[in-house]
Scaffold this motif. Structure first.
Motif: not given
Lengths: 640, 100, 514, 171, 481
Positions: C359, C367, C370, C436
């Motif tokens: 990334t 983020y 994910f 995230v």
């Protein structure tokens, strides 16, 4: 011996297999691993139960887990009467809910994940109840919390689900904070964490005090209160109850299994398990009872006005858990466990039933958008009614026996007990009201949802309804294990069974009083039904009128006494703000970093200043030299 | 008799005047002269010591100092000339190509 | 030599462990092909690991004595020897060092593309120096390794680091140097006070005057506290961790910051027992502040690596808390927690490095979702999250519990306060995880935008040992605890019997000082 | 005050005055000339102290060689505008201050100096009997042989250095 | 004086004589030979011969006083001579190409290096203040010339000028000090001064003290101790880089040699007094050197300040006032020579036709194109900082150890704290080399002799860092024996 170890181990194996290979290989066959595993556990648990019932207490140490100095703790299992009952409750309900989930979770992309988490949960819960020492109990305690976190946040793409999972875990941490300290204090006090040793030595420290933060505190009370902290967190008692309603973000089987039948009762189990300690401290006992009582009425009052079907049941759970603590607090341990046991069935049933409803409505949870489902979902309706009858304490069903036991015990245990009894009775009234309200709103009247939903309405498949029926069976008959002696001599099988572990409490009071208590509770149950019937079937406008009449009260209840908001304002926001603005922004960046960077900068500034002395002119250099020499002469010869 | 201290005081005063000259003048040649003045003041004290101590060392040292002074003068003035070729100044306060 | 066990193996195992990487580094000097450099380094680190394994297997767990000892004259004029050996504490860290070094090479396989040779030389030298620190039994030798480590570390951060690397590198270097030089003065004072020797074991048996102990303790504290890092000298760590390349962060978090705590155990405790007892409370206070402070700062972090870095401050607070609880549970917990932190945070940095390669951002807000995009990665990360929180079953729990136990046993207040870190820890880690991995995927990523791919085989291999250790320690901590029992017991006995005792005496000396 | 003391007083006053003149004159040539007179006085003072040889080389080397070199350089550099510019630097008050303080310090410290060390063999009579030059020569070539050699080396270096630095041609 | 004795005395100064003769030969050779390499080789060979002579003279266990007690040959002086020889060789090695680039590769250059060194050797061996003075002047005059040798370059002129005037100024102080000492003790012999101090009971006499102070001022000037250091940065910057390297070691070492000898042997009884001077001087020196270096942008100037700071560290050994203390100082000098000359060798390698290569910015990204040179510079920088396992650490360790041993704990702490400050500017070079991108392409000038010097210095910096025992024993036996 191996077979007892296998009880928790089988679900663990199922978990490992599913989590490792589920994604790529097993996929939607995950239940083929999980269900047999937990079913086998159930069978093994039954055999263990038999063994215990025949008078054996199984206590095995597998290996030394942590050894450090004098501190030793083992991985070891204790299966006594209390554990045996818990084993049965956990494994039986798990099995049913696993099966139910096959249908309920069908087609979900996280199917394998669901079953692996669920297996892990069963493993953890079994460790929790089977542990033979406090630390292993703590292990299970935390592990179930972990699973709860996973399962609440199962649909993690939903922000509210992710939030709820996190909230559950963190709120529980507050309880565990005390619990952990309690465990440490137990060891420091008794030199062991093994139940058998601790409980046999329990009395030896009665009356001892401990100096903590400058004041003397009764040692045993402190231990009990610390342990109770954990129970408060896990069993969602005030003031740590806030996570449980949010936990309804998880799939419904999870709510049924974890947040109704098993995990949330861990606190009750803990207090019951530690009864030799609690019995030594009046303060602790009273605290337990009061917390339980207050929580139960508090939660019940919120449940009166909620519209989310699962939240109503969730508040009901909190309220019922409060009941159990109330029982424990007045010394009626077996009554508490008895209620735990019956509650597991009828509450699981309620949840699964609501799951069935939600499933049918395409994930609609708002009761205001339901109604008239009776004719579409007869089985669901039937089990719902059974469960409600049971929870409201209609004689003949499980709930009646356990609830009555608690109320009677409370009534018969002194003046505080009387107050608690009154409280409990009011709660029973409320319980009856909101339970029936739920049924009337959901199943009676006209359907208030969209046309499309109406078009798709149907009874759930067998894989869902069959476990419901099994549970309904439990909701009716589980209570017959504890028929009050008043009705049937030696009817309180469960109390006798648990006697070796939990003792034989005997309240003071006449039969007359006992009958009166019983009648009262039946009366309020019926009263609750009647109230709900009037308001939601006879005069459907009444609720709105009531709302407009008592708007502030309604808002207070509807918003759950603003507890979440208060916590947010008082704890969460200030902490975040402080960490950002004060600790990081001011202290770390300004003060520490200020010094750290300031000193070099200062030296650098010095450097820039001092280099100006070096003018490049040799006379200046000579001047400095001569000045230096003069200073030295002046300093050493004239000053010294 | 002239006391020894008189000579030494004379030498000290001349030394101080030399130091003053060294620190204050702008002209490098005069700074150089001030240096010579300092050396001579030392010489005076050495000769005086030598005389009063009835020792030859002081005078020998003076001899060497004069020798060295001659060599110094040669080199110093050579440096001065070499410098002057590139930077036509002998003002000491204009010579600060390197500083800081 | 009665208090050591000479090396019984037929080869100098410790010397090999230290100098094999050096040899490897020298070898690299003559290589040009980057693939060859990588493979050579990998082989060297693996060989070192294998060579160091007999240390664990042949270790005599029944004694506190130094084992595998080698001793040769080195600088006779200062009576300095090449004197190395391991006991139950240091042997674990040698293991950790050699293990993490392999992983560092592996994780850098693709991430490092410029100055490859220099990078691997730096990795190897830092490995040698770190191992050296743990096995030195001569102060001089120790100090040489201690400082020598700074050079490659400085380069690792400064050359291959993030955007603000130069600042971080210099800050790291100077910060630690300030502490170390004060320790140097302390070492020299010890040299004279202890009878003109720098032999650590001998110095540990000398009874120093209480006043001297205080000053020396403070001098050593300067060095060790910075390394740990303890509050309030922790601020180099976030910068260094954040800016360092993945391998650098792993080394920093995994091994380097353990040296501070190790220093307390190896030097401060046996040599200055009175001072240790006197400074126990201040040290506990600083530790607790570190725990809570680090955790609070984590709550406010917006940068992934920075958050983990501050969590290190918090976790290392547990370490010092345990050590200075001065009881066997606390101390063993502290030591274990050091290992745990090395494993967990090491793995966390590896993980972050892995995702960063994909990334190229460390900002948490970039983020999101994910778990959907890289599920395996998310799965492993959650394990680390919970290990870091200290969930039972993971290694984090064992360490944390023992530490809290020890602290509570020693001084209840600190035990209670430190336990609040458990709550905060859950808070920031879970919040991080949520931001995230949960919720809907950030539209920046995924197919069509910026392709992400899940873990590949190399990465899994890199991570596997650490995850294995997390559970092994979580379920059977005796694997490592058993090494340290005799050593810790002996150390505690030493402190208790060697201290002049008498609070009054300490107070009297204190009056003289101030 | 005895006659020698009167003599000394004259020298002291003259030399101090001349020194001041040297360091304060605007024109370098004037300074050099004052220096010349100063050197003559110094030589006379040496005579007064029974150092005839030194007096001679003071005149020959210092006045004859070194000062001439100075004059030569001054002429060569042709510093005309010198006379129109400031003679002192900005820091001259400090220079005076340091000079005065130094003088005060030195006077305070060495003011009462007297010979305390044991006297050597070279009494006035002993020197007179051999003659000063001979005495110096004897000492110089025996006891002080090594310094003498080094001094010669210094002169060599001076020659080499002066040539290297000042010769016209570069490359 | 009989012949045998005379010959014996001449033997004692054989190394000096050798160097002088070689110097003279070089002057003559310059007329005949065009290739400067030949001259350099002859110079190095001559130095080796002198080294051999010194080695042969090591046989005397007792200090040998010759030339009527003017000259002493002992381990102390011999060790300093060893430093001087190595310094010559290294300097010549790094000069060869460099002076050609500077278009100042005169034969006299090499001869003057030898003459200057001879002066230093006389200083190291001086048993009499007269020899000391003459040796110092021989050294000083030679170095003045060397500093100004690049005649076309204004900076070089100015360096020579400043060095000369301030040097002469300090000489005057030295002479004044000598004269006072002579007046009070009746002698200039270093040993006899000590005797006279005792026998005349004038240890506390302020005049003697004043004489000593003036001498310390002069020595301090040569060593570049604050506040007598002011010349150093300018001169170091302006002088030819090779001579800067030479000067930062040779005269400094010689200054320490005479300072050690005079303070320990003559004024040994006045240790309290001179310590009260040297301690503040040491602190100021270290502070000034370390702090002002931070703001420098020219590497030669920065190294000049660094050399000032290092002088302060070396002074710690003298302050300790013991034979061990002196040993530590001398040891430091030896080590300092290697790392400092090494650093200057790298600086020199950046110099090429039309490019000074003295700005710190010129080092940006050096590691990209020239990894080896950068790595060497890194070693030198860390060594100068005093980070193990480099020799610089051993040097610092020893002096700080002696400072602590003599009870000057606070000095030790101040010293180490400033070494942290100094780390910053050394690191900056490393940072520029490794962590910045190059602004412009830098090509290096290299030659085999320069490479040789780099190899030797690097090797020594590392070897002495890891195995310091040999050097330590050598220094110890030299000074104690």
């Amino acid at each position: 011996m191996l077979k007892y170890i296998l009880i928790p181990l089988l679900p663990l194996i199922a978990f490992i297999i599913n989590i490792l290979f589920g994604r790529n290989f097993i996929k939607d066959k995950a239940h083929w691993i999980a269900v047999p595993a937990v079913a086998c556990s159930f069978i093994l648990a039954l055999s263990a139960f038999m063994n215990v019932a025949s008078g054996n207490v199984i206590n095995i140490n597998v290996y030394n887990w942590i050894v450090s100095g004098t501190f030793t703790v083992t991985i070891g299992f204790l299966i006594d009467q209390l554990t045996a009952i818990m084993l049965i409750v956990v494994t039986s309900i798990s099995t049913l809910i696993f099966i139910y989930s096959i249908g309920y979770m069908h087609g979900d992309k996280g199917y394998y994940r669901f079953f692996s988490y669920l297996s892990l949960f069963v493993f953890s819960m079994l460790i929790l109840v089977m542990a033979n020492n406090f630390l292993l109990l703590y292990f299970g305690w935390e592990a179930v919390g972990l699973c709860s976190y996973f399962l609440i946040g199962f649909w993690y793409e939903k922000k509210s689900a992710a939030n709820a999972g996190k909230k559950a875990f963190i709120v529980n941490r507050f309880g565990d904070f005390g619990f952990g300290l309690g465990v440490i204090l137990v060891f420091l006090t008794y030199g062991s964490l093994e139940y058998t040793q601790v409980f046999s030595d329990a009395g030896s420290i009665a009356g001892q005090t401990i100096n903590i933060f400058g004041s003397d505190v009764d040692l045993i009370t402190l231990i009990c209160l610390l342990l109770f902290c954990g129970a408060v967190g896990k069993s969602a008692q005030m003031p740590l109850h806030v996570w449980l309603p949010d936990a309804m973000e998880g799939p419904t089987p999870v709510s049924a299994l974890i947040h109704a039948a098993t995990m949330v009762t861990a606190g009750v189990f803990l207090v019951a398990r530690c009864n030799p300690l609690f019995s030594l401290s009046h303060t602790a006992m009273n605290t337990v009872a009061i917390v339980g009582g207050v929580t139960s009425i508090f939660a019940a009052s919120i449940g009166l006005v909620q519209n989310d079907i699962k939240r109503v049941i969730a508040y009901s759970t909190v309220s019922q858990l409060g009941y159990m603590f109330l029982a424990l607090g007045v010394g009626a341990y077996s009554a508490g466990i008895f209620h735990l046991y019956t509650h597991a069935y009828f509450k699981a049933l309620l949840f699964l039933g609501s799951g069935s409803v939600i499933h049918a409505l395409g994930n609609e949870q708002n009761m205001q958008k339901m109604g008239g489902l009776k004719k579409y979902m007869p089985v669901t309706y039937a089990v719902f009614v059974i469960a409600t009858l049971s929870i409201t304490g209609i004689p003949g069903l499980s709930g009646f026996f356990s609830k009555d036991e608690i109320l009677w015990r409370a009534y018969s245990s002194g003046e505080l007990g009387k107050v608690l009894w009154l409280l409990g009775t009011i709660v029973a009234l409320m319980t009856a009201f909101y339970s029936w309200r739920l049924i009337f709103l959901t199943f009676h009247g006209k359907f208030r949802g969209t046309h499309e939903q109406e078009h798709h309405l149907h009874e759930s498949p067998k894989v869902i309804t069959v476990p419901l029926m099994f549970l309904a069976f439990g909701a009716i008959f589980a209570g017959y294990a504890g028929i009050p002696p008043l009705i049937l001599e030696h009817g309180d099988k469960i109390g006798e069974f648990l006697g070796p572990v939990l003792g034989h409490p005997h309240g003071e009071g006449s039969h007359l009083e006992e009958i009166m208590v019983m009648m009262t509770s039946v009366l309020v149950a019926v009263g609750g039904w009647y109230g709900a019937y009037i308001m939601y079937v006879k005069k459907p406008d009444m609720p709105l009128e009531a709302v407009s009449k008592f708007t502030p009260l309604y808002n207070l209840l509807f918003n759950k006494y603003y507890v979440d908001e208060i916590y947010d304002k008082v704890f969460v926001k200030p902490t975040l703000k402080m960490s950002d603005k004060v600790v990081l922004g001011f202290f770390d960046v300004k003060i520490i970093e200020g010094i750290v960077n300031g000193v070099p900068n200062l030296v650098g500034a010095f450097s820039k200043k001092f280099r100006e002395i070096q003018t490049g002119m040799l006379s200046n250099y000579g001047l400095v030299m001569a000045l230096g020499a003069l200073c030295i002469i002046g300093y050493v010869i004239f000053l010294k | 008799m002239v006391p020894l201290s008189w000579y030494i005081l004379l030498s000290a005063v001349m030394f101080s005047i030399g130091v003053f000259g060294f620190l204050s003048r702008r002209n490098l040649i005069l700074i150089f002269l001030s240096l010579e003045l300092m050396l001579n003041s030392v010489n005076i004290s050495l000769v005086a010591f030598s005389h009063y101590l009835q020792s030859m060392r002081g005078q020998i040292l003076v001899f060497f100092i004069i020798t060295v002074a001659a060599a110094e003068a040669a080199i110093g003035l050579a440096i001065l000339i070499a410098f002057y070729r590139n930077n036509p100044t002998i003002k000491v306060d204009e010579i600060n190509l390197m500083k800081g | 030599m009665e208090n050591v066990i000479l090396n019984q193996l037929n080869y100098p195992v410790l010397s090999y462990t230290v100098f094999l990487p050096v040899l490897g580094a020298l070898l690299l000097l003559f290589m040009r092909n980057t693939a060859m450099i990588r493979w050579t380094t990998l082989l060297v680190t693996m060989a070192t690991f294998v060579i160091s394994l007999p240390l664990l297997t042949n270790f005599d767990k029944t004694t506190y004595k130094m084992q595998f000892v080698e001793r040769h004259q080195w600088i006779p004029s200062w009576s300095i020897n090449y004197f190395i050996g391991v006991d139950g504490i240091s042997v674990l860290f040698v293991f950790l060092t050699t293990l993490l070094s392999i992983l560092c090479v592996l994780v850098s396989w693709k991430a490092i593309e410029n100055k490859v040779k220099e990078f691997h030389i730096a990795i190897l030298t830092v490995e040698a120096a770190m191992t050296g620190v743990f096995i030195s039994l001569d102060f001089f030798l120790f100090y040489i390794f201690w400082e020598a480590m700074l050079i490659p570390m400085f380069l690792l951060i400064g050359v291959w680091g993030g955007p603000n690397r130069v600042y971080a590198a210099i800050k790291f270097f100077l910060y630690t140097l300030v502490g170390s030089v004060l320790m140097l003065v302390g070492i020299i004072v010890l040299y004279f006070a202890g009878g003109n020797t720098l032999d650590i074991l001998t110095l540990g048996t000398v009874h120093y005057p209480v006043k001297l102990q205080f000053w020396l303790f403070l001098a050593f504290f300067a060095a060790f506290a910075v390394k740990v890092p303890m509050f309030p000298v922790h601020t180099w760590l976030p910068d260094a961790h954040t800016e360092a390349p993945t391998a650098g962060s792993v080394i920093l978090a995994g091994v380097l910051i353990k040296m501070g705590a190790y220093g307390f155990l190896r030097f401060s405790m046996p040599m200055f027992p009175d001072a240790v007892r006197f400074f126990m409370t201040p040290m506990l206070v600083l530790s607790v502040i570190g725990i809570v402070y680090g955790a609070l700062v984590c709550l406010a972090q917006k940068d992934l690596k920075r958050l983990i870095a501050y969590s290190s401050v918090s976790h290392m607070g547990y370490v010092t808390l345990g050590i200075f609880a001065l009881n066997s549970q606390g101390m063993e917990g502290g030591i274990l927690q050091m290992l745990n932190h090395g494993i967990i945070t090491g793995a966390l940095f590896l993980m972050i490095g892995i995702i960063y390669e994909r990334t190229h951002t460390r900002v948490i807000a970039d983020y999101g979702g994910f778990a959907t995009l890289v599920p395996w990665y998310a799965g492993l990360f959650i394990i680390l999250t919970f290990a870091s929180i200290g969930l039972p079953g993971t290694n984090g729990f064992i360490g944390e519990f023992l530490v809290l136990f020890g602290a509570f046993k020693a001084q209840k207040l600190f035990g209670v306060l430190a336990a609040t870190g458990v709550i905060l820890g859950a808070g920031y880690m879970l919040w991080l995880y949520q931001r995230v991995f949960f919720e809907t995927p950030n539209p920046n990523w995924g197919p069509g935008h910026h392709p992400l791919w899940d873990l590949d085989l190399r990465e899994v291999i890199t991570l596997a040992p650490l995850f294995a250790l997390i559970f092994v320690i979580g379920f059977y901590p005796e694997v490592f605890l058993s090494y340290m029992h005799p050593t810790v017991e002996n150390l505690l006995k030493h402190i208790n019997t060697h201290a002049f005792a008498g609070e009054g005496l300490i107070a009297k000396h204190l009056m003289e000082i101030f | 005050m005895s006659t020698p003391q009167l003599f000394f007083a004259y020298f002291a006053v003259m030399m101090t005055g001349l020194s001041l003149m040297v360091v304060t004159r605007k024109n370098p040539v004037h300074s050099v000339l004052y220096m010349l007179i100063l050197f003559a006085h110094i030589a006379a003072l040496y005579l007064f102290l029974n150092a005839e040889f030194l007096a001679a080389i003071q005149i020959i080397i210092y006045a004859g060689a070194i000062l001439v070199l100075f004059l030569f350089v001054i002429m060569m550099l042709n510093l005309r505008k010198e006379e129109t510019e400031k003679r002192f630097q900005k820091q001259w008050p400090l220079g005076i201050g340091i000079g005065v303080v130094l003088a005060v310090f030195l006077i305070m410290i060495v003011g009462k100096i007297a010979v305390i060390a044991p006297l050597g063999p070279y009494s006035i009579d002993a020197v007179r009997s051999d003659g000063h030059i001979m005495t110096v020569g004897k000492v110089l070539y025996s006891e002080f042989l090594l310094p003498f050699e080094i001094a010669s080396l210094i002169l060599l270096v001076a020659v080499v250095g002066a040539v290297v630095l000042a010769k016209r041609k570069i490359e | 004086m009989d012949m045998a004795n005379y010959l014996f005395e001449m033997t004692m100064i054989m190394p000096e004589i050798t160097l002088i003769c070689v110097g003279l030969i070089l002057l003559l050779l310059d007329l005949a030979v065009k290739k400067k390499e030949v001259i350099a080789v002859v110079g190095i060979a001559g130095t080796l011969v002198a080294l051999y002579a010194t080695y042969k003279l090591y046989i005397f266990n007792q200090p040998q006083n010759v030339f009527a007690g003017m000259f002493v040959l002992d381990g102390y002086s011999n060790f300093f001579k060893l430093i001087f020889y190595i310094n010559i060789i290294l300097t010549i090695c790094i000069s060869l190409k460099y002076m050609t680039i500077e278009k100042s590769s005169f034969g006299e250059y090499y001869a003057l290096i030898l003459f200057a060194t001879t002066g230093m050797m006389f200083m190291a061996s001086a048993a009499d203040l007269i020899i000391l003075y003459l040796g110092l002047e021989l050294m000083a005059l030679s170095t003045y010339i060397l500093a100004g040798l690049i005649r076309k370059q204004p900076r070089s002129n100015e360096a020579a000028l400043k060095y000369f005037f301030l040097g002469a100024f300090s000489s005057a102080f030295l002479l004044y000090g000598i004269s006072l000492t002579y007046g009070m003790t009746g002698t200039t012999n270093i040993k006899e001064i000590a005797v006279a101090l005792q026998s005349l009971n004038i240890v506390d006499n302020p005049i003697v003290f004043l004489g000593m102070i003036f001498m310390i001022v002069a020595f301090g000037f040569k060593i570049a101790l604050a506040p007598f250091h002011m010349w150093a940065p300018d001169v170091y910057e302006g002088a030819p880089t090779s001579i800067t390297a030479f000067m930062s070691v040779g005269p400094k070492a010689a200054g320490f040699a005479v300072m050690g000898r005079v303070l320990f042997e003559s004024f040994g009884a006045m240790q309290l007094q001179w310590n009260s001077i040297l301690i503040p001087i040491a602190v100021i020196t270290i502070a000034v050197g370390s702090i002002i270096a931070l703001a420098q942008t020219n590497i030669k100037r920065m190294l000049a300040y660094s050399s000032i700071a290092h002088a302060g560290y070396m002074l710690l050994g003298i302050i300790a006032g013991t034979a061990d203390g002196l040993t530590s100082t001398v040891n430091y000098l030896m080590i300092y020579m290697f790392m400092n000359v090494g650093a200057f060798a790298v600086v020199i390698s950046l110099r090429r036709e039309g490019f000074q290569g003295e700005n710190l910015e010129d080092y940006m990204g050096l590691a990209k194109k020239h990894p080896v040179t950068s790595a060497l510079m890194l070693v030198f920088m860390f060594s100068l900082t005093g980070i193990p396992p480099t020799a610089g650490f051993i040097g610092k360790f020893y002096v700080i150890m002696e400072a602590v041993n003599s009870g000057h704990m606070y000095l030790a702490i101040i010293a180490v704290m400033f070494s942290v400050v100094s780390a910053f500017f050394y690191l900056r070079i490393v940072m520029y080399m490794y962590m910045k991108d190059p602004k412009e392409e830098v090509t290096l000038t290299s030659s085999s002799s320069l490479n040789f010097a780099l190899a030797v210095t690097t090797a020594m910096v590392i070897i002495l860092g890891v195995f310091p025992s040999f050097l330590l024993n050598l220094v110890r036996s030299s000074i104690a024996g």
